[in-house]
Design an enzyme around this catalytic site. Sequence first.
Site, PDB file in Angstrom:
ATOM      1  N   GLU A  64       0.738  -1.238   0.024  1.00 24.27           N
ATOM      2  CA  GLU A  64       0.075   0.009  -0.040  1.00 24.27           C
ATOM      3  C   GLU A  64       0.807   1.233   0.101  1.00 24.27           C
ATOM      4  O   GLU A  64       0.303   2.315   0.131  1.00 24.27           O
ATOM      5  CB  GLU A  64      -0.932  -0.032   1.085  1.00 24.27           C
TER       6      GLU A  64
ATOM      7  N   HIS B 248      -2.209   4.355   8.315  1.00 24.82           N
ATOM      8  CA  HIS B 248      -3.407   3.908   7.522  1.00 24.82           C
ATOM      9  C   HIS B 248      -3.439   2.444   8.261  1.00 24.82           C
ATOM     10  O   HIS B 248      -2.463   1.493   8.338  1.00 24.82           O
ATOM     11  CB  HIS B 248      -3.179   3.414   5.768  1.00 24.82           C
TER      12      HIS B 248
ATOM     13  N   TYR C 149     -13.465  18.154  18.352  1.00 21.39           N
ATOM     14  CA  TYR C 149     -12.088  17.844  17.989  1.00 21.39           C
ATOM     15  C   TYR C 149     -12.056  16.765  16.621  1.00 21.39           C
ATOM     16  O   TYR C 149     -10.918  16.782  16.211  1.00 21.39           O
ATOM     17  CB  TYR C 149     -11.542  16.910  19.367  1.00 21.39           C
TER      18      TYR C 149
HETATM   19 ZN   LIG Z   1      -5.041  -1.274   3.990  1.00 19.20          ZN
END
Ligand SMILES: [Zn+2]
Length: 211
Positions: A74, A93, A120
């Site tokens: 990724e 991620h 927030y």
């Molecule tokens: Zn992923």
Amino acid sequence: MSEDSLRSEIVKVGSLLYMRGLAHGSAGNLSVRLDDGSILVTPTNSSLGFLAPEQISKVSPAGTHIAGDPPSKEAFFHLAVYEERPTAKAIVHLHSTHAVAVSCLCHDNSADVLPPLTAYQVMRVGRLPLIPYYRPGDRKLADAVRGLAGEHKAMLLANHGPIVSGKSLQDAVHAYEELEETAKLFFLVGNRPVSLLTCEAITELNDVFPS
Ligand SMILES: [Zn+2]
């Protein structure tokens, strides 16, 4: 911060996220951008809970593997975010449960898939657009990410999970945690009548705390 210190920080943060249940198995990846534009990113098929500093992959801005173990599959969408967000120095991620659950729902408004519940959330996460589903590794995902990354600190990949950037790894982790907690609140309030932040309140927050 030196490359060695950043490698150690990635290991420490990965371990904390794993121990707290935000990362599981070999899912998720972390990256930081170095001053020369290359990135450090967690390796493919590795668990964030059990990394060693020398294992962390180093990848050029063009995606060439420079050092360490082979990078996450990724890593290409991390590079797409860095390209579009010059101020981003780190990306988190993960496939954390509540955020992924939100990514599996049908949404009327894919430009912002979580209602404004708390200050927030607005300050740390901002609007959260949904990116359509692509199979893992599909390079078309990079184009979809590129199209939204300039305007958004956080994006949600459909049936997958969030990508969150920050000015530092700590900043990106804080924003990611805020997103996961907001997703939890979203399910906790469920279908009850909810008092959302008003447009005026959101505008005031964005004026007083610009991202
Ligand atoms: Zn992923």
